[in-house]
Design an enzyme around this catalytic site. Structure first.
Site, PDB file in Angstrom:
ATOM      1  N   CYS A 126       0.358  -0.916  -0.217  1.00 59.33           N
ATOM      2  CA  CYS A 126      -0.272  -0.031   0.231  1.00 59.33           C
ATOM      3  C   CYS A 126       1.126   1.263   0.341  1.00 59.33           C
ATOM      4  O   CYS A 126       0.697   1.977  -0.553  1.00 59.33           O
ATOM      5  CB  CYS A 126      -1.270   0.427   1.482  1.00 59.33           C
ATOM      6  SG  CYS A 126      -0.404  -0.534   2.359  1.00 59.33           S
ATOM      7  N   HIS A 241      -2.496   6.473   3.946  1.00 58.93           N
ATOM      8  CA  HIS A 241      -0.868   6.515   4.637  1.00 58.93           C
ATOM      9  C   HIS A 241      -0.086   7.464   3.595  1.00 58.93           C
ATOM     10  O   HIS A 241      -1.034   7.864   3.009  1.00 58.93           O
ATOM     11  CB  HIS A 241      -0.131   4.999   3.476  1.00 58.93           C
ATOM     12  CG  HIS A 241      -0.098   4.189   4.649  1.00 58.93           C
ATOM     13  ND1 HIS A 241      -0.566   3.488   5.433  1.00 58.93           N
ATOM     14  CD2 HIS A 241      -0.118   3.053   3.933  1.00 58.93           C
ATOM     15  CE1 HIS A 241      -0.962   2.406   5.672  1.00 58.93           C
ATOM     16  NE2 HIS A 241       0.205   1.525   4.824  1.00 58.93           N
TER      17      HIS A 241
END
Ligand code: A2P
Length: 334
Positions: A126, A241
């Site tokens: 990710c 993130h």
């Protein structure tokens, strides 16, 4: 499409089920599985109750596609069964990503690689996906020389248990004014802290996560010489993130042109006006499909380089959405 989901109760699995009805996929049959402890539990999808089935051979019979988001070990076994029953498995784990016969796909970049596979397609880590999209956008005008990236990774990347650990440790501090001595998921407290250590350390003293960012990005961009140095940090954020990225080119970049190129790229939105407090934050990015860029500026230490900040929902574009987009490409190319 007959579709099976492995890890349907997990952090990514739940988001996948949330996005599925809003996608272009026409699912005629849906099967869900998770670990043994969840067998028989009900999950609501599109106003219908689905029962979690056992992850046995029967689960795979007759399926066209399987999405797996559990663990590398679970994916390894699932791939054998999935192939045996001629289903195509889209895998969220790191198990197969670097195998030569496994396409590692971000549809905006390399969907053509889906034409050749051996029954397994991998989605990237990710943190890799947003980095690869940004590099793909800017390389249309500038040759990439070197990349330095620092990540600020949300705990949901580790799964549901890590979210609970962050909340429990934070609550302990609010209730007692002291640091909790209970930790199960990470080697240090993540509540009111951060941990510069994501995944296991390697001989070169980088971590596995940091080296994934290098190797996966090279594979997705078909650029085996690309130089990337990453430092991955876990932060006390539930979802999304963030990454601070420095990119060096072989000539001085025009920052306005780069901003335009990035904003025109499918799946990227630039939100960049620091004087008016405009830049993406994890709370802003949560639940959104695009990746968001801010703090775009020339590097004052290197006339050929730029700095930027990116926020991406790790469970959406970093995992579930990317997998759904791959399935959409498969449906289109047949
Ligand atoms: P369960 O909820 O029953 O433990 P997360 O990433 O949030 O930790 O979630 C991991 C997912 O993987 C969960 O849905 C978990 O199910 C699932 N899982 C764990 N082991 C298996 C297995 N052997 N087969 C299928 N799913 C599994």
């Amino acid at each position: 499409m007959k579709l099976g989901i492995i890890g349907a109760t997990g952090a990514v699995g739940k988001v996948f089920l949330d996005l599925l009805p809003k996608s272009k996929l026409n699912v005629s049959e849906l099967r869900l599985t998770a670990s043994e402890r969840s067998i028989g539990k009900k999950i609501k999808y599109n106003n219908t109750d689905y029962i979690i089935q056992e992850n046995s051979e029967d689960f795979y019979v007759g399926l066209d596609y399987v999405f797996s988001s559990a663990s590398a070990e679970v994916s390894k076994k699932a791939a054998e069964k999935s192939k045996k029953h001629n289903a195509i498995m889209i895998d969220d784990s790191s198990e197969f990503r670097m195998n030569e016969d496994v396409p590692l796909v971000v549809p905006e970049i390399n969907s053509e690689s889906l034409k050749s596979h051996n029954g397994v397609v991998a989605i990237p880590n990710c943190t890799t996906t947003p980095l690869a999209m940004i590099l793909d956008a800017v390389r249309s005008e500038y040759n990439l020389k070197r990349v330095i990236v620092d990540t600020y990774q949300a705990v949901s990347g580790t799964g549901n248990l890590a979210i609970k650990e962050l909340l429990d440790q934070t609550k302990h501090y609010l209730d007692n004014g002291t640091i909790s001595d209970k930790k199960n998921v990470y080697s240090h407290n993540i509540g009111l802290n951060l941990i510069p250590h994501v995944e296991s350390p390697l001989d070169n003293l980088y971590t596995k996560e940091e080296m994934k960012m290098l190797y996966e990005t090279r594979k997705i961009l078909s650029d085996p010489e690309l130089k990337i140095s990453a430092t991955c940090v876990r932060v006390p954020v539930i979802r999304c993130h963030s990454e601070s990225i420095n990119i060096e080119f072989d000539k001085p970049p025009n920052i306005n042109q780069i901003s335009k190129i990035l904003n025109q790229y499918n799946g990227i939105t630039v939100l960049d006006d620091i004087k008016n407090d405009l830049y993406p934050t994890p709370l802003f990015g949560e639940g959104k499909h695009d990746i968001f860029i801010g703090r775009l500026r020339n590097d004052i230490s290197n006339e050929n380089a730029i700095n930027l900040w990116v926020v991406s929902d790790n469970l959406i574009k970093g995992a579930a959405l990317n997998a759904i987009q791959i399935l959409e490409v498969f449906e289109k190319i047949g």
